[in-house]
Design a protein around this motif. Structure first.
Motif, PDB file in Angstrom:
ATOM      1  N   SER A 115       0.805  -1.227   0.000  1.00  0.00           N
ATOM      2  CA  SER A 115       0.000   0.000   0.000  1.00  0.00           C
ATOM      3  C   SER A 115       0.839   1.278   0.000  1.00  0.00           C
ATOM      4  O   SER A 115       0.366   2.329   0.409  1.00  0.00           O
ATOM      5  CB  SER A 115      -0.956   0.016   1.198  1.00  0.00           C
ATOM      6  N   THR A 116       2.082   1.189  -0.414  1.00  0.00           N
ATOM      7  CA  THR A 116       2.901   2.388  -0.576  1.00  0.00           C
ATOM      8  C   THR A 116       3.584   2.327  -1.945  1.00  0.00           C
ATOM      9  O   THR A 116       3.779   1.255  -2.513  1.00  0.00           O
ATOM     10  CB  THR A 116       3.993   2.502   0.514  1.00  0.00           C
ATOM     11  N   SER A 119      10.181   4.403  -4.201  1.00  0.00           N
ATOM     12  CA  SER A 119      10.894   5.433  -4.942  1.00  0.00           C
ATOM     13  C   SER A 119      11.400   4.878  -6.264  1.00  0.00           C
ATOM     14  O   SER A 119      11.741   3.702  -6.371  1.00  0.00           O
ATOM     15  CB  SER A 119      12.078   5.953  -4.129  1.00  0.00           C
ATOM     16  N   SER A 142      -1.956   7.599  -9.702  1.00  0.00           N
ATOM     17  CA  SER A 142      -3.114   8.394  -9.295  1.00  0.00           C
ATOM     18  C   SER A 142      -4.407   7.602  -9.456  1.00  0.00           C
ATOM     19  O   SER A 142      -5.282   7.636  -8.587  1.00  0.00           O
ATOM     20  CB  SER A 142      -3.173   9.681 -10.116  1.00  0.00           C
ATOM     21  N   PHE A 146      -3.681   6.983  -5.077  1.00  0.00           N
ATOM     22  CA  PHE A 146      -2.663   7.688  -4.303  1.00  0.00           C
ATOM     23  C   PHE A 146      -2.717   9.183  -4.609  1.00  0.00           C
ATOM     24  O   PHE A 146      -2.949   9.582  -5.752  1.00  0.00           O
ATOM     25  CB  PHE A 146      -1.265   7.147  -4.630  1.00  0.00           C
ATOM     26  N   ARG A 147      -2.476  10.004  -3.571  1.00  0.00           N
ATOM     27  CA  ARG A 147      -2.370  11.456  -3.773  1.00  0.00           C
ATOM     28  C   ARG A 147      -0.994  11.766  -4.352  1.00  0.00           C
ATOM     29  O   ARG A 147       0.027  11.495  -3.717  1.00  0.00           O
ATOM     30  CB  ARG A 147      -2.523  12.218  -2.446  1.00  0.00           C
ATOM     31  N   VAL A 148      -0.989  12.323  -5.548  1.00  0.00           N
ATOM     32  CA  VAL A 148       0.259  12.625  -6.238  1.00  0.00           C
ATOM     33  C   VAL A 148       0.374  14.138  -6.403  1.00  0.00           C
ATOM     34  O   VAL A 148      -0.571  14.796  -6.842  1.00  0.00           O
ATOM     35  CB  VAL A 148       0.313  11.958  -7.627  1.00  0.00           C
ATOM     36  N   THR A 172      -6.326  11.988  -8.931  1.00  0.00           N
ATOM     37  CA  THR A 172      -5.937  12.419  -7.580  1.00  0.00           C
ATOM     38  C   THR A 172      -4.562  13.098  -7.614  1.00  0.00           C
ATOM     39  O   THR A 172      -3.763  12.949  -6.695  1.00  0.00           O
ATOM     40  CB  THR A 172      -5.912  11.223  -6.606  1.00  0.00           C
ATOM     41  N   THR A 193       0.381  17.654   1.221  1.00  0.00           N
ATOM     42  CA  THR A 193       0.606  16.365   1.888  1.00  0.00           C
ATOM     43  C   THR A 193       0.466  15.184   0.920  1.00  0.00           C
ATOM     44  O   THR A 193      -0.386  14.317   1.087  1.00  0.00           O
ATOM     45  CB  THR A 193      -0.347  16.172   3.091  1.00  0.00           C
ATOM     46  N   PRO A 194       1.318  15.134  -0.093  1.00  0.00           N
ATOM     47  CA  PRO A 194       1.202  14.051  -1.069  1.00  0.00           C
ATOM     48  C   PRO A 194       1.713  12.728  -0.525  1.00  0.00           C
ATOM     49  O   PRO A 194       2.578  12.690   0.363  1.00  0.00           O
ATOM     50  CB  PRO A 194       2.087  14.528  -2.222  1.00  0.00           C
ATOM     51  N   GLN A 195       1.173  11.659  -1.055  1.00  0.00           N
ATOM     52  CA  GLN A 195       1.753  10.327  -0.804  1.00  0.00           C
ATOM     53  C   GLN A 195       2.889  10.056  -1.789  1.00  0.00           C
ATOM     54  O   GLN A 195       3.776   9.271  -1.508  1.00  0.00           O
ATOM     55  CB  GLN A 195       0.668   9.262  -0.944  1.00  0.00           C
ATOM     56  N   VAL A 196       2.798  10.712  -2.946  1.00  0.00           N
ATOM     57  CA  VAL A 196       3.807  10.542  -3.993  1.00  0.00           C
ATOM     58  C   VAL A 196       4.146  11.925  -4.542  1.00  0.00           C
ATOM     59  O   VAL A 196       3.273  12.742  -4.781  1.00  0.00           O
ATOM     60  CB  VAL A 196       3.266   9.653  -5.139  1.00  0.00           C
TER      61      VAL A 196
END
Length: 203
Positions: A115-116, A119, A142, A146-148, A172, A193-196
């Protein structure tokens, strides 16, 4: 399909393909590059504004529509050791952006673990499709929820116009355009606050 259009003062216009350069023909004749043609390219790219032709923010390039860009060569205008612009343009290149949806699907699946998103660094010689691949990878990540956040310093990845991406970077994805990476990265991390975090031309 062509990747670039090349304009060199005193030479014919050329189309650049993966296999090499070919003359752009108008009927039976090649199209010559004149000073007037180069000025017209720059005028149209800047909206006829001399203030838009500044090198510090743009790195001697001008963003065009739909992720394309106009790169310039000539005499650099220097100020305190920094490039501030360009004059006497002697050559130009229009990089043609392409959208190829689906080319990064398999790699997106490999990058997503537990779930991540892991890199990744995309490396290849110039003109081999890194930006095209990255754009589709952003869309794939996205689309998976995931928030990109995208740093689109040259407006090539998303080609945002009036707040709307002209190229598909996913549902997203948040895009910050025309901002230097060194300023954009911490700003996006704090604000969105992105996840990516995705960016082109790391150097």
């Amino acid at each position: 399909s062509a990747m670039e259009l090349r304009f060199r003062l005193g030479a014919p216009v050329k189309l650049v393909f993966p296999w090499g350069e070919e003359l752009l023909m108008q009927g039976q004749a090649s199209v010559p590059v004149t000073d007037g043609l180069l000025r017209t390219l720059v005028d149209r790219a800047t909206g006829f504004s001399p203030y838009a032709l500044r090198g510090e923010e743009a790195g001697l390039f001008l963003p065009l529509e739909d992720g394309c860009r106009l790169g310039l060569c000539g005499e650099a205008v220097m100020q305190e050791g920094q490039i501030k612009g360009i004059r006497h343009v002697s050559s130009a290149v229009i990089r043609l952006a392409r959208e190829r949806k689906g080319i990064a699907e398999a790699q997106a699946d490999k990058l997503i673990q537990n779930s991540t998103v892991q890199s990744a660094l995309i490396i290849s010689p110039p003109g081999r499709g890194k930006t095209t691949f990255l754009r589709d990878l952003i869309r794939c990540v996205s689309t998976r929820g995931f928030r990109v956040s995208v740093v689109d310093e040259r407006r090539e990845l998303a080609a945002v116009r009036e707040g709307v991406p002209q190229l598909d970077v996913g549902p997203t994805t948040d895009v910050l355009s025309l901002c230097p990476k060194a300023q954009a990265i911490p700003l996006l991390v704090r604000v969105m606050t992105p996840q990516v975090l995705a960016l082109d031309e790391l150097s």
